[in-house]
Design an enzyme around this catalytic site. Structure first.
Site, PDB file in Angstrom:
ATOM      1  N   HIS A  92      20.747 -19.193  24.085  1.00  0.00           N
ATOM      2  CA  HIS A  92      21.930 -18.684  24.781  1.00  0.00           C
ATOM      3  C   HIS A  92      23.107 -19.640  24.602  1.00  0.00           C
ATOM      4  O   HIS A  92      24.234 -19.208  24.330  1.00  0.00           O
ATOM      5  CB  HIS A  92      21.604 -18.508  26.268  1.00  0.00           C
ATOM      6  N   GLU A  93      22.855 -20.937  24.741  1.00  0.00           N
ATOM      7  CA  GLU A  93      23.934 -21.921  24.595  1.00  0.00           C
ATOM      8  C   GLU A  93      24.419 -22.002  23.145  1.00  0.00           C
ATOM      9  O   GLU A  93      25.626 -22.122  22.894  1.00  0.00           O
ATOM     10  CB  GLU A  93      23.457 -23.299  25.078  1.00  0.00           C
TER      11      GLU A  93
ATOM     12  N   HIS B  96      26.697 -19.178  22.517  1.00  0.00           N
ATOM     13  CA  HIS B  96      28.051 -19.458  23.030  1.00  0.00           C
ATOM     14  C   HIS B  96      28.885 -20.159  21.961  1.00  0.00           C
ATOM     15  O   HIS B  96      30.052 -19.818  21.737  1.00  0.00           O
ATOM     16  CB  HIS B  96      27.981 -20.348  24.272  1.00  0.00           C
TER      17      HIS B  96
ATOM     18  N   GLU C  39      29.153 -13.951  28.793  1.00  0.00           N
ATOM     19  CA  GLU C  39      27.761 -14.235  29.119  1.00  0.00           C
ATOM     20  C   GLU C  39      26.841 -13.134  28.594  1.00  0.00           C
ATOM     21  O   GLU C  39      25.761 -13.406  28.062  1.00  0.00           O
ATOM     22  CB  GLU C  39      27.585 -14.398  30.627  1.00  0.00           C
TER      23      GLU C  39
END
Length: 293
Positions: A144-145, A148, A224
């Site tokens: 997930h990071e 980003h 997100e």
């Protein structure tokens, strides 16, 4: 206390630098004998709005490391650190990114990504998250990071912040000008901005700043969902991300510094959700399940 000190000193330093820039460029001289110079005011507002946002982005890695006490893993010292660095390397390779710095810090479950560019980024994870999650779940959080970073979310949100900040400074001073003029319409002896202007600008900066924060947080929540979808693509399946979010729903996430709070785990109930950088975990899980159906 350490974070408050850093926040205050950083903001003061940024305002000092931007004040010097607006003085040297003459952008702060938007009051003229003919009235308000809207062109020069817009330049002034843009310097403050975009300048503050981009300086904060440029300093984000340093501030994040200093305020959380994050330690960049130069040489892994144990099996957990070896796994952490190797996992981020694999995910970054899949995302076609240069290897970001990988850091670990003591604290409650949380993780964040920050950095001025895709190729100058940092992924940091707390000891609390590594201790409370399975490797599969922790890998999903790392994915997930990394997503980003691959999506350019730090720069995107900085641009959005710069735009709304510019309008806050611009509109506040226009309203302040007209309020001050109305209050002094029978006073021809004084010139330049008066008390009415300064008071109005302060109030408008606060009110418009709150509204601007709602706008920025809305876009942050949308990013997100995109990062969750990006993690699912990097992992080849949404299930690890769903499991990680389910695990997080039973935890109290650790607090992060303001400049990276939008990149970490958080959420606020009720109407305060308008000021939350993250959607509810249930909504994120539902979005992942819907996309994979």
């Amino acid at each position: 206390m350490k974070r408050i000190f850093l926040l205050v000193t950083t903001n003061l330093a940024i305002m000092l630098v931007l004040g010097i820039v607006t003085t040297l460029t003459g952008a702060n001289r938007f009051f003229t004998q003919e009235g308000l110079d809207l062109g020069r005011l817009l330049v002034f507002a843009a310097i403050l709005g975009f300048g503050g946002a981009f300086i904060s982005l440029w300093l984000s890695k340093f501030i994040a490391k200093w305020s959380t006490g994050a330690r960049v893993i130069e040489t892994p010292a144990n099996s957990t650190e070896y796994w952490l660095v190797d996992t981020v390397r694999k995910l970054a390779s899949k995302a076609d990114l240069r290897m970001p710095e990988v850091a670990i810090y003591d604290g409650e479950p949380n993780a964040f990504a920050t950095g001025a560019t895709k190729n100058n980024s940092l992924v940091a994870v707390s000891t609390g998250l590594l201790q409370s999650m399975t490797r599969e779940e922790a890998e999903a959080v790392l994915a997930h990071e990394v997503a980003h970073i691959a999506n350019g979310d730090m720069v995107t949100l900085t641009l959005i912040q710069g735009v709304v900040n510019t309008f806050v400074y611009f509109l506040s001073r226009i309203i302040g000008y007209f309020v001050d003029a109305a209050l002094r319409k029978n006073d021809e002896s004084s010139s330049g901005p008066g008390l009415g202007y300064m008071a109005t600008v302060i109030v408008c900066d606060i009110v418009f700043g709150i509204l601007a924060s709602i706008i920025v947080m809305y876009f942050s929540r949308q990013r997100e969902f995109r990062a969750d979808a990006g993690a699912a693509r990097l992992l080849g399946t949404p299930q690890p991300m769903i499991h990680a979010l389910q695990r997080l729903s039973g935890m109290q996430p650790g607090e992060l510094p303001q400049n990276v709070a939008t990149a970490g785990i958080n959420g606020r109930p009720g109407w305060m959700a308008l000021f939350s950088s993250h959607p509810p975990l249930e909504a994120r899980i539902a979005a992942l399940r819907s996309a994979s159906a």
